[in-house]
Write an enzyme that holds these catalytic residues in place. Structure first.
Site, PDB file in Angstrom:
ATOM      1  N   GLU A 159      -6.316  -8.361   5.488  1.00 11.11           N
ATOM      2  CA  GLU A 159      -5.914  -6.985   5.702  1.00 11.11           C
ATOM      3  C   GLU A 159      -5.670  -6.583   6.981  1.00 11.11           C
ATOM      4  O   GLU A 159      -6.256  -6.844   8.007  1.00 11.11           O
ATOM      5  CB  GLU A 159      -6.898  -6.198   4.996  1.00 11.11           C
ATOM      6  N   SER A 160      -4.813  -5.641   7.219  1.00 11.63           N
ATOM      7  CA  SER A 160      -4.261  -4.862   8.405  1.00 11.63           C
ATOM      8  C   SER A 160      -3.516  -5.686   9.239  1.00 11.63           C
ATOM      9  O   SER A 160      -3.718  -7.067   9.558  1.00 11.63           O
ATOM     10  CB  SER A 160      -5.593  -4.405   9.135  1.00 11.63           C
TER      11      SER A 160
ATOM     12  N   ASN B 185     -10.557  -7.642   7.441  1.00 12.25           N
ATOM     13  CA  ASN B 185      -9.763  -6.511   7.997  1.00 12.25           C
ATOM     14  C   ASN B 185      -9.705  -7.125   9.322  1.00 12.25           C
ATOM     15  O   ASN B 185     -10.611  -7.027  10.145  1.00 12.25           O
ATOM     16  CB  ASN B 185     -10.598  -5.272   7.942  1.00 12.25           C
TER      17      ASN B 185
ATOM     18  N   GLU C 182     -14.425  -5.770   1.596  1.00  5.52           N
ATOM     19  CA  GLU C 182     -13.903  -6.011   2.866  1.00  5.52           C
ATOM     20  C   GLU C 182     -14.901  -5.886   4.115  1.00  5.52           C
ATOM     21  O   GLU C 182     -15.811  -5.312   4.186  1.00  5.52           O
ATOM     22  CB  GLU C 182     -13.292  -4.500   3.131  1.00  5.52           C
TER      23      GLU C 182
ATOM     24  N   LYS D 193      -8.116   2.448  -2.952  1.00  7.58           N
ATOM     25  CA  LYS D 193      -8.547   2.232  -1.654  1.00  7.58           C
ATOM     26  C   LYS D 193      -9.283   3.434  -1.218  1.00  7.58           C
ATOM     27  O   LYS D 193      -8.869   4.670  -1.153  1.00  7.58           O
ATOM     28  CB  LYS D 193      -7.294   1.923  -0.865  1.00  7.58           C
TER      29      LYS D 193
ATOM     30  N   LYS E 194       0.356   4.890   1.647  1.00  6.75           N
ATOM     31  CA  LYS E 194      -0.558   5.407   2.578  1.00  6.75           C
ATOM     32  C   LYS E 194       0.314   6.615   3.335  1.00  6.75           C
ATOM     33  O   LYS E 194       0.976   6.066   4.098  1.00  6.75           O
ATOM     34  CB  LYS E 194      -0.914   4.362   3.668  1.00  6.75           C
TER      35      LYS E 194
ATOM     36  N   GLU F 192       0.678  -1.335   0.084  1.00  2.00           N
ATOM     37  CA  GLU F 192      -0.056  -0.037   0.036  1.00  2.00           C
ATOM     38  C   GLU F 192       0.745   1.307  -0.090  1.00  2.00           C
ATOM     39  O   GLU F 192       1.912   1.389   0.632  1.00  2.00           O
ATOM     40  CB  GLU F 192      -1.001   0.036   1.128  1.00  2.00           C
TER      41      GLU F 192
END
Length: 261
Positions: free
Chosen positions: A216-217, A186, A165, A116, A56, A54
């Protein structure tokens, strides 16, 4: 009002304003609008690593992550590292991103690019297509089943992949439908911002194999990925782990090299 509610309320206002400024016809006449998209779902199915890296700059939970690096350098670094795809944050107010970031990434690499964003309107899908995205993100926490259906079907009509998601079982149950390509879990609790991959593990058995599973995350170690692969996950969205370093691309190179050992 929690942070997610706040972001979404602001997003509705932002989209209404943009619609007045930039007509749909202008988006549809973009030079990128008719380009052939590159499927992230296929890339993940055929990848050994499954990394979606990503770009970010900041987030509501972490404030500034990295304001110094250029999108082009990050994108090229990720492509060199051999990632399966790249996620580009385009929300300005809370994450410091923009559609220009997506455009710059697109001009730099051939990778599948994920926009995103907090998507609540078909207009944002046209924006994504016009700025070179291959994939869009839909967030079950901010959309009802009808919205997920209409937005995902519209995305498919534009040849965009759809990553949906979810954060819990309830969201997963309301969301499953044929117009999705990937189901992302997530690991961050949006109310407390606590992170645990246990949620990915507990939901994995309920995600049919028709969908590519993405976690994710909070994925910051090789061990976490090897662990999650045993639960059928093919994709791993990694943001802050690379972006918090001086050279995100080099960090991704090192990470993927160790993952392949």
């Amino acid at each position: 009002m929690n942070i997610l509610d706040k972001i979404v309320a602001d997003k509705y206002k932002e989209v209404e304003l943009k619609k007045r400024l930039i007509p749909v016809k202008q988006l549809e006449s973009s030079v990128l609008f008719d380009r052939k998209t590159n499927s992230l779902a296929n890339a993940l199915r055929n990848s050994n690593t499954g990394i979606i890296a990503e770009h970010k700059r900041r987030s509501p939970s972490k404030a500034v992550i990295n304001q110094k690096v250029s999108v082009q350098d990050v994108a090229q670094g990720y492509q060199t590292a051999g990632v399966s795809g790249m996620s580009v944050l385009t929300d300005g107010k809370y994450f410091g991103g923009s559609l220009d970031d997506l455009l710059l990434a697109r001009s730099s690499v051939q990778l599948p690019l994920l926009r995103k964003e907090f998507i609540i309107d078909e207009y944002q899908l046209l924006e994504a297509k016009a700025h070179g995205a291959d994939v869009i993100l839909l967030i079950a926490a901010v959309l009802d089943r009808n919205q997920i259906k209409s937005l995902s079907e519209f995305a498919k009509s534009l040849s965009l992949d759809v990553l949906l998601e979810v954060h819990n079982q309830e969201e997963l149950e309301k969301s499953m439908m044929p117009s999705l390509d990937m189901l992302g879990v997530n690991n961050r609790n949006l109310k407390t911002f606590e992170v645990s991959t246990d949620i990915s593990k507990s939901l994995s058995s309920q995600i049919p194999d028709d969908f590519v599973k993405v976690s994710e995350s909070g994925i910051s170690s090789i061990e976490a990925i090897k662990d999650l692969k045993q639960y059928g996950y093919k994709g791993f969205l990694i943001g802050e782990n690379f972006m918090k370093t001086d050279n995100p691309g080099a960090s991704a190179v090192e990470f993927i090299k160790n993952l392949n050992l």
